[in-house]
Design a protein around this motif. Structure first.
Motif, PDB file in Angstrom:
ATOM      1  N   MET A 148       0.845  -1.179   0.000  1.00 32.53           N
ATOM      2  CA  MET A 148       0.000   0.000   0.000  1.00 32.53           C
ATOM      3  C   MET A 148       0.886   1.236   0.000  1.00 32.53           C
ATOM      4  N   LEU A 149       0.534   2.199  -0.809  1.00 34.29           N
ATOM      5  CA  LEU A 149       1.318   3.421  -0.889  1.00 34.29           C
ATOM      6  C   LEU A 149       1.006   4.347   0.280  1.00 34.29           C
ATOM      7  N   SER A 150       2.050   4.935   0.820  1.00 33.69           N
ATOM      8  CA  SER A 150       1.895   5.971   1.838  1.00 33.69           C
ATOM      9  C   SER A 150       1.463   7.246   1.121  1.00 33.69           C
ATOM     10  N   PRO A 151       1.104   8.291   1.846  1.00 36.19           N
ATOM     11  CA  PRO A 151       0.750   9.556   1.182  1.00 36.19           C
ATOM     12  C   PRO A 151       1.870  10.063   0.265  1.00 36.19           C
ATOM     13  N   ILE A 152       3.118   9.979   0.696  1.00 36.72           N
ATOM     14  CA  ILE A 152       4.213  10.436  -0.168  1.00 36.72           C
ATOM     15  C   ILE A 152       4.383   9.484  -1.354  1.00 36.72           C
ATOM     16  N   GLY A 153       4.141   8.200  -1.149  1.00 36.53           N
ATOM     17  CA  GLY A 153       4.197   7.246  -2.248  1.00 36.53           C
ATOM     18  C   GLY A 153       3.137   7.531  -3.294  1.00 36.53           C
ATOM     19  N   LYS A 154       1.941   7.888  -2.840  1.00 34.66           N
ATOM     20  CA  LYS A 154       0.860   8.245  -3.763  1.00 34.66           C
ATOM     21  C   LYS A 154       1.231   9.496  -4.564  1.00 34.66           C
ATOM     22  N   GLU A 155       1.828  10.463  -3.888  1.00 31.95           N
ATOM     23  CA  GLU A 155       2.244  11.697  -4.562  1.00 31.95           C
ATOM     24  C   GLU A 155       3.312  11.410  -5.611  1.00 31.95           C
ATOM     25  N   LEU A 156       4.301  10.609  -5.257  1.00 35.29           N
ATOM     26  CA  LEU A 156       5.353  10.257  -6.213  1.00 35.29           C
ATOM     27  C   LEU A 156       4.793   9.474  -7.407  1.00 35.29           C
ATOM     28  N   HIS A 157       3.871   8.559  -7.113  1.00 32.73           N
ATOM     29  CA  HIS A 157       3.240   7.771  -8.190  1.00 32.73           C
ATOM     30  C   HIS A 157       2.478   8.681  -9.145  1.00 32.73           C
ATOM     31  N   ALA A 158       1.754   9.670  -8.590  1.00 36.19           N
ATOM     32  CA  ALA A 158       0.995  10.596  -9.424  1.00 36.19           C
ATOM     33  C   ALA A 158       1.920  11.428 -10.318  1.00 36.19           C
ATOM     34  N   GLN A 159       3.161  11.650  -9.853  1.00 38.02           N
ATOM     35  CA  GLN A 159       4.138  12.404 -10.636  1.00 38.02           C
ATOM     36  C   GLN A 159       4.868  11.531 -11.645  1.00 38.02           C
ATOM     37  N   GLY A 160       4.565  10.221 -11.629  1.00 36.09           N
ATOM     38  CA  GLY A 160       5.205   9.302 -12.556  1.00 36.09           C
ATOM     39  C   GLY A 160       6.504   8.701 -12.052  1.00 36.09           C
ATOM     40  N   THR A 161       6.851   8.929 -10.799  1.00 38.72           N
ATOM     41  CA  THR A 161       8.067   8.343 -10.219  1.00 38.72           C
ATOM     42  C   THR A 161       7.793   6.889  -9.848  1.00 38.72           C
ATOM     43  N   SER A 162       8.714   6.009 -10.210  1.00 47.68           N
ATOM     44  CA  SER A 162       8.487   4.585  -9.885  1.00 47.68           C
ATOM     45  C   SER A 162       8.716   4.342  -8.412  1.00 47.68           C
TER      46      SER A 162
END
Length: 162
Positions: A148-162
């Protein structure tokens, strides 16, 4: 006479204190029902606590239907000792829900109080290689492993960061 203990144990209750559970924490400032250090081996005949909500209770083997440890196992230096205690307290067929930081996540090592992070193989000694820990009768079964993505993980994912 001992008080009635809930069938749910909330380990490391801290900011996640639950009304319907027995809340256990190592830090008194969080106001847990039970103040206990899971780094310590469990006494062979259970352990007694005086609680404000449940009176005098004895925690012994085979009691809890559900144990929850959300964002706490990464803080425990003697994890195999803590897992042995949880295995003893959990009823056969009970569920142990755990949330821990993934080994490669940013949050795994940013917290200076974390002593470990986890990956897919972190549970092997508690499931398949249980005998190595001296567990002769019981072990855990891994039923589900979710990322499960953390809030920062979700933000990075939305920016296209793997």
């Amino acid at each position: 006479m001992p008080g009635v203990i809930p069938a749910v144990l909330n380990i490391g209750s801290g900011k996640d204190w639950k009304e319907d559970a027995l809340n256990l924490d190592i830090e008194p400032e969080w106001g847990p029902d039970v103040l206990y250090d899971l780094n310590q081996p469990l006494p062979p005949y259970g352990i007694e606590f005086a609680t404000a909500r449940f009176g005098q209770i004895r925690l012994k083997d085979d009691h809890f239907d559900l144990i929850q440890a959300f964002d706490v196992l990464e803080h425990i230096p003697q994890l195999s000792t803590a897992m042995s205690t949880c295995l003893a307290w959990l009823r056969v067929g009970g569920v142990f829900r755990i949330n821990v930081p993934y080994d490669l996540s940013w949050g795994a090592w940013q917290d200076p109080t974390h002593v470990r992070a986890f990956n897919e193989r972190s549970w092997l000694y508690y499931t398949d290689w249980f005998w190595y820990l001296g567990w002769n009768h019981w072990r855990f079964d891994l039923l589900s492993l979710q990322y499960m993505l953390s809030p920062i993980g979700k933000e990075l994912h939305a920016q296209g960061t793997s």
